[in-house]
Design a protein around this motif. Structure first.
Motif, PDB file in Angstrom:
ATOM      1  N   SER A 120      -5.224   5.214   1.341  1.00  0.00           N
ATOM      2  CA  SER A 120      -6.528   4.606   1.594  1.00  0.00           C
ATOM      3  C   SER A 120      -7.002   4.944   2.997  1.00  0.00           C
ATOM      4  O   SER A 120      -6.204   5.251   3.879  1.00  0.00           O
TER       5      SER A 120
ATOM      6  N   LEU B  56     -10.580  -0.883  -1.474  1.00  0.00           N
ATOM      7  CA  LEU B  56      -9.945   0.171  -0.677  1.00  0.00           C
ATOM      8  C   LEU B  56     -10.766   1.449  -0.677  1.00  0.00           C
ATOM      9  O   LEU B  56     -10.436   2.391   0.017  1.00  0.00           O
TER      10      LEU B  56
ATOM     11  N   VAL C  95      -7.905  -0.046   4.899  1.00  0.00           N
ATOM     12  CA  VAL C  95      -6.593  -0.654   5.146  1.00  0.00           C
ATOM     13  C   VAL C  95      -6.721  -1.712   6.238  1.00  0.00           C
ATOM     14  O   VAL C  95      -6.176  -2.813   6.115  1.00  0.00           O
TER      15      VAL C  95
ATOM     16  N   LEU D   8       0.831  -1.207   0.000  1.00  0.00           N
ATOM     17  CA  LEU D   8       0.000   0.000   0.000  1.00  0.00           C
ATOM     18  C   LEU D   8       0.871   1.265   0.000  1.00  0.00           C
ATOM     19  O   LEU D   8       0.594   2.218  -0.729  1.00  0.00           O
TER      20      LEU D   8
END
Length: 150
Positions: free
Chosen positions: A50, A147, A55, A38
């Motif tokens: 996000s 997300l 997450v 990420l």
């Protein structure tokens, strides 16, 4: 079992944008791999991060898939994280061809037992869950975690 798709699948080749490893040694390592993917995506795209809930969902699904492979599948044989179109695609392979099932609890009504909640959590937070039998034996479970709201 939640609604998923089961296929016979050849092992996939490496594709750019994927983080693929032989397997984490713990659920914590799986979560760290997702965090890393990420962070790299945000850096690479210059995009926005996000939301915490999204997450957290991806981290929990990665952790539960890994835990289930370790406890019920004879260990993780491969772990993969791929980010595509604001979704995290998590794939965990193990040695077992046995399908995941929620634990049946026969305790007193209203009491929560320890264990047996991982698969229902995965089914609740992920979508497009696929179980593929691997030619070399075992299975790969792939779950997609959004997300952002669709």
């Amino acid at each position: 079992m939640c609604a998923e798709h089961r296929t016979n699948s050849p092992d996939t080749a490496t594709v750019p944008g994927r983080l693929r490893s032989p397997g984490p040694r713990s659920p914590a390592e799986a979560r760290e791999a997702v965090r890393h993917a990420l962070e790299e995506d945000v850096r690479r795209s210059g995009g926005r991060a996000s939301t915490g809930d999204a997450v957290g969902d991806a981290l929990l699904v990665a952790s539960e898939l890994t835990t289930n492979a370790m406890l019920h599948g004879g260990g993780v044989t491969e772990f993969e994280v791929m980010l595509v179109d604001r979704e995290v695609r998590l794939s965990v392979s193990d040695h077992s061809r046995e399908l995941p099932t929620p634990a049946q609890h026969s305790d007193e009504p209203g009491l929560m037992r320890i264990g047996g909640h991982g698969w229902p959590i995965i089914c609740r937070l992920a979508r497009d869950i696929t179980i593929a039998e691997l030619r070399a034996g075992g299975k790969r479970i792939t779950a997609v975690v959004p997300l952002s709201p669709h």
